[in-house]
Design an enzyme around this catalytic site. Structure first.
Site, PDB file in Angstrom:
ATOM      1  N   LEU A  65      77.419  23.146  96.489  1.00 10.50           N
ATOM      2  CA  LEU A  65      76.867  24.420  96.031  1.00 10.50           C
ATOM      3  C   LEU A  65      75.468  24.639  96.609  1.00 10.50           C
ATOM      4  O   LEU A  65      74.852  23.708  97.108  1.00 10.50           O
ATOM      5  CB  LEU A  65      76.820  24.426  94.499  1.00 10.50           C
ATOM      6  CG  LEU A  65      78.170  24.177  93.806  1.00 10.50           C
ATOM      7  CD1 LEU A  65      77.989  24.159  92.293  1.00 10.50           C
ATOM      8  CD2 LEU A  65      79.190  25.226  94.215  1.00 10.50           C
ATOM      9  N   PRO A  66      74.943  25.877  96.506  1.00  8.63           N
ATOM     10  CA  PRO A  66      73.659  26.164  97.164  1.00  8.63           C
ATOM     11  C   PRO A  66      72.466  25.360  96.627  1.00  8.63           C
ATOM     12  O   PRO A  66      71.728  24.770  97.420  1.00  8.63           O
ATOM     13  CB  PRO A  66      73.458  27.661  96.929  1.00  8.63           C
ATOM     14  CG  PRO A  66      74.831  28.212  96.691  1.00  8.63           C
ATOM     15  CD  PRO A  66      75.580  27.107  95.999  1.00  8.63           C
ATOM     16  N   THR A  96      72.503  19.987  98.329  1.00  9.60           N
ATOM     17  CA  THR A  96      71.114  19.511  98.403  1.00  9.60           C
ATOM     18  C   THR A  96      70.359  20.138  97.241  1.00  9.60           C
ATOM     19  O   THR A  96      70.201  21.362  97.194  1.00  9.60           O
ATOM     20  CB  THR A  96      70.453  19.933  99.729  1.00  9.60           C
ATOM     21  OG1 THR A  96      71.230  19.428 100.802  1.00  9.60           O
ATOM     22  CG2 THR A  96      69.041  19.376  99.820  1.00  9.60           C
ATOM     23  N   LYS A 171      67.454  12.922 101.547  1.00  7.06           N
ATOM     24  CA  LYS A 171      67.852  14.175 102.210  1.00  7.06           C
ATOM     25  C   LYS A 171      66.653  15.097 102.458  1.00  7.06           C
ATOM     26  O   LYS A 171      66.517  15.682 103.533  1.00  7.06           O
ATOM     27  CB  LYS A 171      68.902  14.869 101.332  1.00  7.06           C
ATOM     28  CG  LYS A 171      69.258  16.280 101.740  1.00  7.06           C
ATOM     29  CD  LYS A 171      70.000  16.332 103.047  1.00  7.06           C
ATOM     30  CE  LYS A 171      70.183  17.778 103.480  1.00  7.06           C
ATOM     31  NZ  LYS A 171      70.692  17.879 104.830  1.00  7.06           N
ATOM     32  N   LYS A 246      64.493  26.461 100.916  1.00  7.67           N
ATOM     33  CA  LYS A 246      64.705  25.752  99.636  1.00  7.67           C
ATOM     34  C   LYS A 246      64.390  24.260  99.789  1.00  7.67           C
ATOM     35  O   LYS A 246      63.675  23.671  98.967  1.00  7.67           O
ATOM     36  CB  LYS A 246      66.177  25.932  99.208  1.00  7.67           C
ATOM     37  CG  LYS A 246      66.553  25.135  97.983  1.00  7.67           C
ATOM     38  CD  LYS A 246      68.056  24.929  97.866  1.00  7.67           C
ATOM     39  CE  LYS A 246      68.593  24.006  98.931  1.00  7.67           C
ATOM     40  NZ  LYS A 246      69.962  23.568  98.745  1.00  7.67           N
TER      41      LYS A 246
HETATM   42  P1  NAD Z   1      76.997  28.431 101.471  1.00  2.11           P
HETATM   43  O1  NAD Z   1      76.104  29.426 100.838  1.00  2.11           O
HETATM   44  O2  NAD Z   1      77.722  28.760 102.733  1.00  2.11           O
HETATM   45  O3  NAD Z   1      78.136  27.971 100.405  1.00  2.11           O
HETATM   46  C1  NAD Z   1      77.902  27.765  99.038  1.00  2.11           C
HETATM   47  C2  NAD Z   1      79.139  28.282  98.296  1.00  2.11           C
HETATM   48  O4  NAD Z   1      79.025  27.947  96.916  1.00  2.11           O
HETATM   49  C3  NAD Z   1      79.293  29.810  98.376  1.00  2.11           C
HETATM   50  O5  NAD Z   1      80.550  30.118  98.955  1.00  2.11           O
HETATM   51  C4  NAD Z   1      79.196  30.253  96.913  1.00  2.11           C
HETATM   52  O6  NAD Z   1      80.043  31.358  96.613  1.00  2.11           O
HETATM   53  C5  NAD Z   1      79.636  28.990  96.195  1.00  2.11           C
HETATM   54  N1  NAD Z   1      79.229  28.909  94.790  1.00  2.11           N
HETATM   55  C6  NAD Z   1      77.995  29.083  94.255  1.00  2.11           C
HETATM   56  N2  NAD Z   1      78.017  28.834  92.925  1.00  2.11           N
HETATM   57  C7  NAD Z   1      79.289  28.488  92.617  1.00  2.11           C
HETATM   58  C8  NAD Z   1      79.959  28.105  91.418  1.00  2.11           C
HETATM   59  N3  NAD Z   1      79.308  28.025  90.247  1.00  2.11           N
HETATM   60  N4  NAD Z   1      81.279  27.831  91.470  1.00  2.11           N
HETATM   61  C9  NAD Z   1      81.942  27.906  92.646  1.00  2.11           C
HETATM   62  N5  NAD Z   1      81.376  28.254  93.817  1.00  2.11           N
HETATM   63  C10 NAD Z   1      80.057  28.540  93.811  1.00  2.11           C
HETATM   64  O7  NAD Z   1      76.121  27.109 101.629  1.00  2.11           O
HETATM   65  P2  NAD Z   1      76.412  25.865 102.609  1.00  2.11           P
HETATM   66  O8  NAD Z   1      75.773  26.128 103.924  1.00  2.11           O
HETATM   67  O9  NAD Z   1      77.849  25.493 102.514  1.00  2.11           O
HETATM   68  O10 NAD Z   1      75.509  24.760 101.869  1.00  2.11           O
HETATM   69  C11 NAD Z   1      75.912  24.128 100.650  1.00  2.11           C
HETATM   70  C12 NAD Z   1      74.917  23.030 100.341  1.00  2.11           C
HETATM   71  O11 NAD Z   1      74.887  22.098 101.442  1.00  2.11           O
HETATM   72  C13 NAD Z   1      73.482  23.514 100.160  1.00  2.11           C
HETATM   73  O12 NAD Z   1      72.880  22.790  99.116  1.00  2.11           O
HETATM   74  C14 NAD Z   1      72.828  23.219 101.496  1.00  2.11           C
HETATM   75  O13 NAD Z   1      71.429  23.019 101.360  1.00  2.11           O
HETATM   76  C15 NAD Z   1      73.561  21.954 101.916  1.00  2.11           C
HETATM   77  N6  NAD Z   1      73.647  21.706 103.366  1.00  2.11           N
HETATM   78  C16 NAD Z   1      73.978  22.700 104.228  1.00  2.11           C
HETATM   79  C17 NAD Z   1      74.055  22.410 105.595  1.00  2.11           C
HETATM   80  C18 NAD Z   1      74.415  23.474 106.605  1.00  2.11           C
HETATM   81  O14 NAD Z   1      74.281  23.212 107.820  1.00  2.11           O
HETATM   82  N7  NAD Z   1      74.877  24.646 106.183  1.00  2.11           N
HETATM   83  C19 NAD Z   1      73.822  21.120 106.056  1.00  2.11           C
HETATM   84  C20 NAD Z   1      73.531  20.116 105.131  1.00  2.11           C
HETATM   85  C21 NAD Z   1      73.450  20.418 103.782  1.00  2.11           C
END
Ligand code: NAD
Length: 295
Positions: A65-66, A96, A171, A246
Site C-alpha cells: 500500500l502507499p 514503505t 529502506k 514521502k
Molecule cells: P501505487 O500507488 O501504484 O499502488 C498502491 C495501491 O494501493 C493503489 O492501487 C491503491 O488503490 C491501493 N490501495 C490503497 N489503499 C488500499 C486499501 N486500503 N485496500 C486496498 N488497496 C489499497 O504504489 P506503488 O508504486 O505500487 O507503491 C506501493 C508501495 O511500495 C509504496 O509504499 C511505495 O513507497 C513502495 N515502493 C514503490 C516502488 C516503486 O518503484 N513504485 C519501489 C519500492 C517501494
C-alpha cells in the site's frame, strides 16, 4: 501451495501478486481501485470484492500500500484485518511506511498470535515484474523463514535487517541515498548536455567511471537512454515523485528522532517537494531532471 490474500495491486503490488500466482499459489487479490482489480483479473489472478473477503482462509496476507495511514487502516481497529485473521496467520507488509507504524501493527498482531513482518522492497517496477526485488525484513527470524519461499518468488535478495521496524529503517536509508543520487546524476547530465555533450555518451562515460551508480546503470533520467526506464515512457509508471517525497519525509522524521545530521537528505526532500508542487507528483521521480534542464 499457500493460500495468500494480496492487498494493494498498484505499480508494485500488481506484478508481485502475479508472480505469486504464476508460482502456483492460491492468490486472492484486492485493491480499492477497480482498474487495478481488472488488470489482475486479466492476468488470470482471482480477485475478491473486499480485503476481508480476500483474507478469508488466508494462511498468509501480503500488502503493498502507499503509506502508513493505509497500512494502519487496513490492519488495525475493530474492522481491521488483524481482528479477522486466525491466530497463526503470517502477515507480510511490503509497503514503505514509518518504522513506528510497522512496530505498532506488529505489536497488535503479536497480541493476537499473528506473525507480522515489515518487508519493504527495492528494485523498482522492473524488479517487481521480473521477480528480482530486494526485501529488507524486520521481525522474528522464524517468521522470516516461513515467508522466505514466498519472498523468493518475488525477489532475488532477502535480508534480515533486525527486529520489527528494522526493514523500514533500512529502506528509508536506501531511499534517502537513491533520492540524493538521482538529483546528483540529473545535475551532472544536465551540465554536460548544456555544454554540448551527447547525453548517451556522457551517461556511458560516467557509468563506467567513478560516478557510476544505479540510475546510470538502468534508470537514466533522460528519455531514450534506457528503453525500459520510466524516462523513456513519459515518466509514467515507475516510482512516483510523491512516493519519493514521502520516503524522504520518513527519513527526516527518523533523523530528527535520533538527532542525526542528514543535510543532503533534507535538501533532496525540498527539491522533490518543489517538483511535486509544480504539478509533477504523479510522474516518476527521475523526472526531477526537468527542474535542472534547459527548456
Ligand atoms: P501505487 O500507488 O501504484 O499502488 C498502491 C495501491 O494501493 C493503489 O492501487 C491503491 O488503490 C491501493 N490501495 C490503497 N489503499 C488500499 C486499501 N486500503 N485496500 C486496498 N488497496 C489499497 O504504489 P506503488 O508504486 O505500487 O507503491 C506501493 C508501495 O511500495 C509504496 O509504499 C511505495 O513507497 C513502495 N515502493 C514503490 C516502488 C516503486 O518503484 N513504485 C519501489 C519500492 C517501494
Amino acid at each position: 501451495m499457500t493460500t495468500i490474500a494480496f492487498i494493494g495491486l498498484g505499480n508494485m503490488g500488481g506484478p508481485m501478486a502475479v508472480n505469486l500466482h504464476k508460482a502456483g499459489h492460491a492468490v486472492q487479490a484486492y485493491d480499492l481501485f477497480p482498474a487495478a482489480r481488472e488488470r489482475l483479473a486479466a492476468a488470470g489472478v482471482p480477485v475478491a470484492a473486499s480485503a476481508a473477503a480476500a483474507a478469508v482462509d488466508a494462511e498468509v496476507v501480503v500488502s503493498m500500500l502507499p503509506a502508513s495511514a493505509h497500512v494502519e487502516g487496513l490492519y488495525l481497529g475493530d474492522d481491521g484485518l488483524l481482528a479477522r485473521l486466525a491466530p497463526g496467520t503470517l502477515v507480510i507488509d511490503s509497503s514503505t511506511i514509518a518504522a513506528a507504524s510497522a512496530i505498532k501493527v506488529a505489536e497488535v498482531a503479536a497480541a493476537r498470535g499473528i506473525a507480522f513482518l515489515d518487508a519493504p522492497v527495492s528494485g523498482g517496477t522492473g524488479g517487481a515484474i521480473a521477480g528480482t526485488l530486494t526485501f529488507m525484513v524486520g521481525g522474528e527470524a522464524q517468521a522470516l523463514e516461513r515467508a522466505r519461499p514466498l519472498l523468493e518468488k518475488m525477489g532475488a535478495n532477502i535480508f534480515h535487517a533486525g527486529a520489527a521496524g528494522a526493514g523500514q529503517t533500512a529502506k528509508i536509508c536506501n531511499n534517502m541515498l537513491l533520492g540524493v543520487l538521482m538529483i546528483g546524476t540529473s545535475e551532472a547530465i544536465a551540465l554536460g548536455v548544456a555544454n554540448g555533450l551527447d547525453p548517451k555518451v556522457l551517461s556511458e562515460i560516467m557509468r563506467r567511471s567513478s560516478g557510476g551508480n544505479w540510475a546510470l546503470e538502468k534508470y537514466n533520467p533522460l528519455p531514450g537512454v534506457h528503453e525500459n526506464a520510466p524516462a523513456s515512457k513519459g515518466y509514467a509508471g515507475g516510482f512516483g515523485t510523491d512516493l519519493m517525497l514521502k520516503d524522504l519525509g520518513l527519513a527526516q522524521e527518523s533523523a530528527t528522532a535520533v538527532k542525526a545530521a542528514t543535510p543532503l537528505g533534507g535538501l533532496a526532500r525540498s527539491i522533490y517537494a518543489a517538483h511535486s508542487l509544480a504539478g509533477h507528483g504523479a510522474l516518476d521521480f527521475s523526472s526531477v531532471i526537468r527542474l535542472l534542464q534547459k527548456h
